[in-house]
Design a protein around this motif. Structure first.
Motif, short mmCIF file in Angstrom:
data_model
loop_
_atom_site.label_atom_id
_atom_site.label_comp_id
_atom_site.label_asym_id
_atom_site.label_seq_id
_atom_site.Cartn_x
_atom_site.Cartn_y
_atom_site.Cartn_z
N PHE A 7 -52.53 64.89 9.40
CA PHE A 7 -51.41 64.53 8.81
C PHE A 7 -51.45 62.86 8.69
CE2 PHE A 7 -49.29 67.93 11.84
CZ PHE A 7 -49.46 68.90 10.87
N LEU A 8 -52.08 62.34 9.57
CA LEU A 8 -52.23 60.51 9.46
C LEU A 8 -52.82 60.43 8.11
CD1 LEU A 8 -53.64 59.74 13.01
CD2 LEU A 8 -51.39 59.20 12.10
N LEU A 9 -53.74 61.38 7.72
CA LEU A 9 -54.59 60.93 6.41
C LEU A 9 -53.71 61.39 5.17
CD1 LEU A 9 -58.25 61.83 7.37
CD2 LEU A 9 -57.30 59.60 6.93
N ASN A 10 -52.87 62.51 5.41
CA ASN A 10 -52.12 63.08 4.23
C ASN A 10 -50.78 62.57 3.88
OD1 ASN A 10 -54.31 64.27 2.84
ND2 ASN A 10 -54.18 65.96 4.26
N VAL A 11 -50.33 61.94 5.09
CA VAL A 11 -48.68 62.03 4.83
C VAL A 11 -48.58 60.96 3.62
CG1 VAL A 11 -48.92 59.61 6.55
CG2 VAL A 11 -46.84 60.70 6.11
N ASN A 12 -47.50 61.11 2.77
CA ASN A 12 -46.96 60.51 1.53
C ASN A 12 -48.17 60.75 0.40
OD1 ASN A 12 -44.67 59.50 2.30
ND2 ASN A 12 -45.69 57.57 3.38
N ARG A 13 -49.01 61.65 0.71
CA ARG A 13 -50.12 61.85 -0.25
C ARG A 13 -50.13 63.51 -0.90
NH1 ARG A 13 -55.92 59.46 1.62
NH2 ARG A 13 -55.15 57.28 1.07
N MET A 14 -49.09 64.14 -0.17
CA MET A 14 -49.28 65.48 -0.61
C MET A 14 -47.79 65.88 -0.65
SD MET A 14 -51.34 68.44 1.28
CE MET A 14 -52.77 67.82 1.77
N LYS A 15 -47.48 66.62 -1.69
CA LYS A 15 -46.25 67.24 -1.82
C LYS A 15 -45.75 68.37 -0.87
CE LYS A 15 -44.74 64.10 -4.32
NZ LYS A 15 -43.96 63.21 -3.44
N SER A 16 -46.64 69.43 -1.29
CA SER A 16 -46.64 70.52 -0.44
C SER A 16 -48.15 71.18 -0.27
CB SER A 16 -45.75 71.64 -0.85
OG SER A 16 -46.39 72.05 -2.14
N ILE A 17 -48.53 71.94 0.60
CA ILE A 17 -49.85 72.43 0.79
C ILE A 17 -50.45 73.18 -0.45
CG2 ILE A 17 -51.43 73.79 2.23
CD1 ILE A 17 -49.93 72.71 4.64
N GLY A 30 -61.84 67.35 2.33
CA GLY A 30 -61.50 67.08 0.79
C GLY A 30 -60.39 66.08 0.88
N HIS A 31 -60.27 65.21 1.88
CA HIS A 31 -59.12 64.12 1.88
C HIS A 31 -59.46 63.20 0.72
CE1 HIS A 31 -57.23 65.18 5.46
NE2 HIS A 31 -58.41 65.25 6.07
N PRO A 32 -58.32 62.49 0.24
CA PRO A 32 -58.62 61.66 -0.75
C PRO A 32 -59.23 60.38 -0.16
CG PRO A 32 -56.43 61.91 -0.22
CD PRO A 32 -57.11 62.88 0.43
N GLY A 33 -60.00 59.52 -0.55
CA GLY A 33 -60.82 58.54 0.16
C GLY A 33 -59.79 57.39 0.30
N GLY A 37 -46.39 56.07 7.07
CA GLY A 37 -46.58 57.48 7.60
C GLY A 37 -47.49 57.44 8.92
N CYS A 38 -48.58 56.77 9.04
CA CYS A 38 -49.29 56.81 10.22
C CYS A 38 -48.35 56.24 11.18
CB CYS A 38 -50.66 56.01 10.08
SG CYS A 38 -51.64 56.91 8.92
N ILE A 39 -47.67 55.14 11.02
CA ILE A 39 -47.19 54.42 12.40
C ILE A 39 -46.15 55.35 12.80
CG2 ILE A 39 -45.39 52.61 13.01
CD1 ILE A 39 -47.43 50.81 11.12
N CYS A 40 -45.20 56.05 11.87
CA CYS A 40 -44.43 56.79 12.29
C CYS A 40 -44.75 58.01 13.36
CB CYS A 40 -43.49 57.35 11.16
SG CYS A 40 -42.23 55.87 10.31
N ILE A 41 -45.97 58.63 12.63
CA ILE A 41 -46.32 59.78 13.20
C ILE A 41 -46.78 59.43 14.64
CG2 ILE A 41 -48.34 61.25 13.39
CD1 ILE A 41 -48.19 61.41 10.37
#
Lengths: 522, 172
Positions: free
Chosen positions: A221-231, B89-92, B99-103
């Motif tokens: 989630f930390l890496l994908n938040v605001n980067r993904m619309k839905s899975i 497959g994470h974007p680099g 987002g991170c801070i809120c999580i």
């Protein structure tokens, strides 16, 4: 002897098909399935929640229900791993590696379908092995001392750590980091605390579920938040989407068979849980594949092999649990506990003293697996709807499930701190292009590796050569050396290839050599 | 493990090439490995025939530092590889900071309210705060989502699964 086994099995089916027994089986599978899909809730939680219910039940329906919960939650865990990248049962961490990318490509239905076929096939093979080969497998298992167990675990660790995409060196580093995480807690030999930072909660070590939820759930989630619309952005998924194409089946089927063999072989060995078998099955698939660099991007073999190995392994795992009273992992320990509560002593006499339980259980395995397939055909629509939930709703909801699920493992908020820390650590490591799956492998095996290493050297009075001179152990060490040489050789080839490429100032529009890609950043 | 030293913001803000990433990654492992060796020595190492509690940590720490060193060294002189992603497959590049801070704050809020408020406030807090991390969410949506999860918390976890956390509690 085979005739007798078949006759007993027939008797077992009679027991399992009795109305109330069948009903409890179904109840177990259904509840296990539902709980298993929840992130953070695996077989362990599902069984511990419903265990009190068995106190007032007759032994046979009680054990059948527990077996059903076990199956249901295990399959439910695969659903979470494939659709949401959340492995609630640690063996599914490997399923995430290729299952989740498949979902992202809109092939989540196929991944689930293949998982279903693989689990049913592998479980059936496991049951057959359990019926006919248990005496033999028990004998082999007896030949394993601490030296042999250490060597086979070393092989497993090496095979598992070189399976990650990218540099094998990084995979090894992550495995060692995982082994270090396994050291946290009380040292069994001396009783002293290690890496506990004066926190009494750490005296039992880190919590496996918390680590896997942190590394795979929160970090993601930390890496994908605001980067993904839905899975999954594919429009609709129907039942027919679960059916793999001929081409996909052709790739998945051999992987399934290899996975089943891996699971069966490891099932008989004491002390190896289903997690290590799935890692080894995955490494094997990557080794035999013509395109190992594509693993991690949604290869169907990477789902079929490990899932098959996990399911055949858990079947065969019942052999040491029931016939020797040695549970292979925590789930088996719980089932063993349930038997003891019913006043049934597992051991070599179990089969003759309680044939209704032993054969009824075996028959119920099959029935449970059939129920699972029947149940999940209509439920597939519910599972795939999860995919269409927008990410902005999905991840906050999943955060709640993770927190509550992890809390429930020990009724302690401390585990959530572990989730947080490992979530951040996982995100940092993934940003630095490390693969985090080997951490879990190292963590699971860490305590057993240390224990057997220390015991083996205690017995040999500090003489390291026992690992090589004892034949079974020596074979495993030899395989380790071969594996290392293979990895080193391909790395060296990739490097010399690249050098050659650099020396030609303008290698015109030719594609880079396959090896250079295969080794990734090495 | 020294997770507190690993602040994601400290070194990854600049556009990190492959070279830099392996360099930092390797260095990080060397630090963690040496820390483990240092701690392990304090636990009594012993000898091969009679290993003390510190033997295994020291050995692992040493190995980790060594692999870290090898990773950092092999990073030298490599051209930045253009592979899209490594593990999942994470974007680099850098993750989204809001987002991170809120999580992270959401988890901390669950810990706080779990200790002093009970299941319902904790549930509301973790969903509400982490949902705020998504830039597309409106306040109404976030509130409705949090209330829905509170309902699930009561029905599934408190009532059906008998979670051992009271719905409300005042103070620890």
């Amino acid at each position: 002897m085979i005739g007798q086994s078949l006759h007993d099995l027939w008797f077992g089916f009679g027991v399992a098909f009795q109305g109330s027994n069948l009903l409890w089986s179904f109840f177990g599978v259904l509840v296990g399935n539902l709980i298993g899909v929840l992130p953070g809730m695996g077989a362990l939680q599902a069984i511990s929640i419903l265990l009190p219910l068995t106190y007032v039940m007759h032994p046979v329906p009680a054990i059948l229900m527990l077996a059903g919960i076990f199956y249901g939650s295990q399959y439910g865990g695969a659903i979470g791993a494939i659709l949401m990248n959340m492995p609630s049962h640690p063996p599914h961490a490997v399923t995430c590696l290729d299952g989740y990318p498949m979902t992202k490509q809109g092939k989540g239905g196929v991944a689930l379908g293949v998982t279903m076929i693989a689990s049913f096939f592998a479980a059936s093979v496991g049951i057959i092995v359990m019926i006919f080969a248990s005496p033999l497998l028990v004998q082999i298992a007896f030949k394993f001392g601490p030296t042999e167990i250490f060597s086979i675990m070393l092989l497993g660790l090496l095979a598992g750590s070189t399976m990650s995409r990218g540099s094998p060196l990084k995979g090894v580093a992550m495995t060692i980091f995982g082994l270090l995480c396994g050291v946290v807690g009380t040292d069994v030999n001396s009783g002293s605390f290690r890496f506990a930072f004066n926190l009494p909660e750490l005296s039992d070590g880190l919590e496996l579920v918390a680590i896997s939820m942190g590394l795979f759930g929160v970090a993601d989630f930390l890496l994908n938040v605001n980067r993904m619309k839905s899975i999954g952005d594919t429009g609709t998924l129907k039942l027919s989407d679960m059916r793999p194409s001929k081409e996909e089946l052709k790739r998945a089927f051999p992987a399934m068979i290899r996975g089943t063999i891996v699971g069966t072989v490891f099932g008989a060995m004491p002390g190896t849980g289903p997690t290590i078998t799935t890692f080894i099955a995955y490494a094997l698939e990557r080794k035999v594949s013509k395109t190992p660099n594509k693993f991690g991007t949604g290869m169907i073999e990477g789902v079929a092999g490990p899932e098959a190995s996990a399911h055949s392994k858990t079947q065969v795992d019942f052999i040491p649990t029931m016939s020797l009273g040695i549970p292979g992992d925590a789930v088996m320990a719980l089932i063993l506990g349930a038997l003891l509560i019913q006043g049934i002593q597992p051991g070599p006499q179990l089969i003759t003293e309680h044939p209704d339980i032993f054969w009824g259980l075996i028959a119920s395995f099959w029935i449970g697996n059939v129920i699972l397939v029947v149940l999940n055909v209509p439920l597939i629509g519910v599972w795939v709807k999860l995919l269409k939930v927008p990410y902005k709703y999905l991840f906050p909801a999943a955060m709640f499930f993770i927190a509550t699920g992890v809390y429930s493992t020990q009724n302690s908020l401390f585990q959530i701190w572990e989730v947080l820390v490992f979530g951040i650590v996982g995100a940092v490591l993934m940003t630095l292009e490390f693969s985090v799956a080997p951490i879990l492998l190292g963590f699971v095996l860490g305590p057993m590796v240390e224990e057997n290493f220390r015991r083996a050297l205690l017995l040999s009075r500090g003489d390291m050569s026992v690992f090589v001179t004892r034949p079974i152990s020596g074979t495993f060490i030899g395989l380790c050396a071969l594996l290392l040489m293979g990895v080193g050789y391909s790395a060296w080839r990739a490097r010399s290839h690249r050098k050659a490429m650099l020396e030609l100032p303008k290698a015109p529009d030719s594609a880079p050599p396959a090896e250079a890609v295969a080794i990734g950043g090495k | 493990m020294h997770p507190h030293g690993e602040d994601p913001a400290s070194h990854a803000l600049r556009p990190a090439s492959k070279f830099k990433k392996d360099y930092y990654g390797g260095a990080l492992l060397v630090v963690v490995g040496l820390a483990a060796v240092y701690a392990g020595v304090g636990y009594r190492v012993g000898e091969l025939a009679h290993m003390g509690p510190g033997f295994f940590p020291v050995a692992l720490g040493g190995l980790l530092a060594l692999t870290g060193l090898l990773i950092a060294l092999s990073a030298r002189g490599e051209e930045p590889a253009s592979e899209e992603a490594v593990s999942h497959g994470h974007p680099g590049g850098m993750p989204d900071m809001r987002g991170c801070i809120c999580i992270i704050l959401g988890i901390l809020a669950f810990l706080l309210f779990g200790e002093y408020g009970g299941l319902l406030p904790a549930t509301f807090a973790i969903v509400f705060i982490s949902a705020l991390g998504d830039r597309d969410n409106s306040l109404t949506e976030v509130t409705l989502l949090s209330l829905a999860m509170c309902f699930i918390a009561v029905v599934v976890f408190w009532w059906a699964l008998k979670l051992q956390l009271p719905l409300f509690q005042w103070g620890g």
